[in-house]
Design a protein around this motif. Sequence first.
Motif, PDB file in Angstrom:
ATOM      1  N   UNK A   1      -5.070  26.628   0.865  1.00  0.00           N
ATOM      2  CA  UNK A   1      -3.785  26.864   0.211  1.00  0.00           C
ATOM      3  C   UNK A   1      -2.996  28.029   0.796  1.00  0.00           C
ATOM      4  N   UNK A   2      -3.677  29.049   1.357  1.00  0.00           N
ATOM      5  CA  UNK A   2      -2.982  30.246   1.828  1.00  0.00           C
ATOM      6  C   UNK A   2      -3.428  30.570   3.263  1.00  0.00           C
ATOM      7  N   UNK A   3      -2.947  29.829   4.262  1.00  0.00           N
ATOM      8  CA  UNK A   3      -3.381  30.121   5.640  1.00  0.00           C
ATOM      9  C   UNK A   3      -2.900  31.473   6.150  1.00  0.00           C
ATOM     10  N   UNK A   4      -1.713  31.935   5.710  1.00  0.00           N
ATOM     11  CA  UNK A   4      -1.238  33.235   6.171  1.00  0.00           C
ATOM     12  C   UNK A   4      -2.131  34.363   5.652  1.00  0.00           C
ATOM     13  N   UNK A   5      -2.569  34.262   4.410  1.00  0.00           N
ATOM     14  CA  UNK A   5      -3.478  35.279   3.878  1.00  0.00           C
ATOM     15  C   UNK A   5      -4.803  35.278   4.635  1.00  0.00           C
ATOM     16  N   UNK A  35     -10.254  20.066   5.545  1.00  0.00           N
ATOM     17  CA  UNK A  35     -10.421  21.515   5.565  1.00  0.00           C
ATOM     18  C   UNK A  35     -10.726  22.015   6.976  1.00  0.00           C
ATOM     19  N   UNK A  36     -11.543  21.281   7.718  1.00  0.00           N
ATOM     20  CA  UNK A  36     -11.871  21.689   9.084  1.00  0.00           C
ATOM     21  C   UNK A  36     -10.613  21.676   9.950  1.00  0.00           C
ATOM     22  N   UNK A  76       0.839  -1.209   0.000  1.00  0.00           N
ATOM     23  CA  UNK A  76       0.000   0.000   0.000  1.00  0.00           C
ATOM     24  C   UNK A  76       0.864   1.245   0.000  1.00  0.00           C
ATOM     25  N   UNK A  77       0.414   2.255  -0.658  1.00  0.00           N
ATOM     26  CA  UNK A  77       1.163   3.497  -0.830  1.00  0.00           C
ATOM     27  C   UNK A  77       0.307   4.661  -0.357  1.00  0.00           C
ATOM     28  N   UNK A  78       0.880   5.484   0.531  1.00  0.00           N
ATOM     29  CA  UNK A  78       0.193   6.673   1.013  1.00  0.00           C
ATOM     30  C   UNK A  78       0.550   7.839   0.093  1.00  0.00           C
ATOM     31  N   UNK A  79      -0.429   8.346  -0.590  1.00  0.00           N
ATOM     32  CA  UNK A  79      -0.217   9.388  -1.580  1.00  0.00           C
ATOM     33  C   UNK A  79      -0.452  10.751  -0.918  1.00  0.00           C
ATOM     34  N   UNK A  80       0.501  11.685  -1.006  1.00  0.00           N
ATOM     35  CA  UNK A  80       0.267  13.016  -0.429  1.00  0.00           C
ATOM     36  C   UNK A  80      -0.781  13.780  -1.221  1.00  0.00           C
ATOM     37  N   UNK A  81      -1.553  14.563  -0.505  1.00  0.00           N
ATOM     38  CA  UNK A  81      -2.600  15.359  -1.137  1.00  0.00           C
ATOM     39  C   UNK A  81      -2.308  16.833  -0.871  1.00  0.00           C
TER      40      UNK A  81
END
Length: 421
Positions: free
Chosen positions: A139-143, A212-213, A129-134
């Motif tokens: 995308x912009x928490x600082x903004x 997202x949460x 099994x391979x864990x694929x990064x997502x």
Amino acid sequence: MPPSDSAAPGPAPGPASGPASGPASAAASVDRLAAVLAAARRGPGPSAEELAEVLWLARHLGQRSAPGEPPAPRTEDAPRDAPPPAPPPPPPEAPHPPAPPPTGRVPLHLPPAPPRDSAPAARPGGGAPLRVPVPPMLPHPLALQRALRPLGLRVPAPDRRVLDEGATAHRIAALGAHPRVWLPVLRPADERWLRLCLVYDDGPTMPMWRPLVRELHTALAQSGLFRTVELHRAAPDGTVPARAAEVPATGRTAALVVSDCMGPQWRPGPAGRRWRRTLSRWAARLPLAVLQPLPERLWPTTAFPGAPGLLSAPHAAAPSALLDFAPYDAPGAAPAGAVPVPVLEVAPAWLSHWAALVADAGRRRLPGAAAWLGAPTEDAPPREDVTLLSPEELVLRFRSTASPRRSASPVTSPSANPTCP
């Protein structure tokens, strides 16, 4: 009696033989070597020490072996009956370098389905099994954190006091009292203005938005703009924890609800009545907004559609029930008994307008979107049952709401984690 002539004669004198001749021959050889060296240097002959060094060097130079061969044993040291030395072992072979991968890529495939007659645990075929990064959903928490800066005010704490050193020193100097009767001057401690309640919908359509949460909760907690950031769960039956349900109306708390507004608590029914009572209680006590993960163009398909318009608040941290909302499309009177609740996309621009609305005290009209929260009606128009539609109607329904890129791609979803051999 004199000896007779017939007596055997003794041995005749002659040159020395045997061991006596060895030193003389060696001395003659040394003399010849000295004469040769003297002629070569065209001067006096070498000393005894120089001759000894030359002879020692000549002896050892004669025993040098070829490069890569072991040195030969000395004749006088090796016994005559000793066996010949064993040949040296062959040098080890150089390891072959591993062959480089042809392209550097690993093929991926789904695990094969087990046979029908086999146990569920037995799976044919190999692979790991391979864990694929997502990619992150935020995308912009600082903004996003910068957009909420208007809410990071500091106000006096109602229940904590600290020592005011300047005022204490001034009081001592002005009164001139004895040190035993000095009294400190205390002032309220500074703290963040708002406490934030982040409520996430746990309905059947929300598992895909769980990352997202988590990212949103982390970004809000790390921003340092709020006194506390609490995460609460809203169940599909419309219930929330008691700490989140009973929020005091102190003007120091705000609430954000993360939901796609598609679950059963947003529909007519017992869960919907319970959930809307909770939303109405929050809207009457504190600033409330719905964070919608879906884009604005899909809001009309949800159970809580927001419409664009202008929002204004009478004072800072005003409850949502006191907001004024004027939609762009139908600028008329609000529905009877309805309360406008801001609906936001999870984007810095939307959160910036909401933060300015909460922190504003001058009744500025700010752009935004809101949905009317009123008493649920049981006689609401029935929604279309998609199970009764034909395949052509389902495709047309999907294309009417999907983006052009998504509608042009095949609609597939993985049924298992990918594996690599």
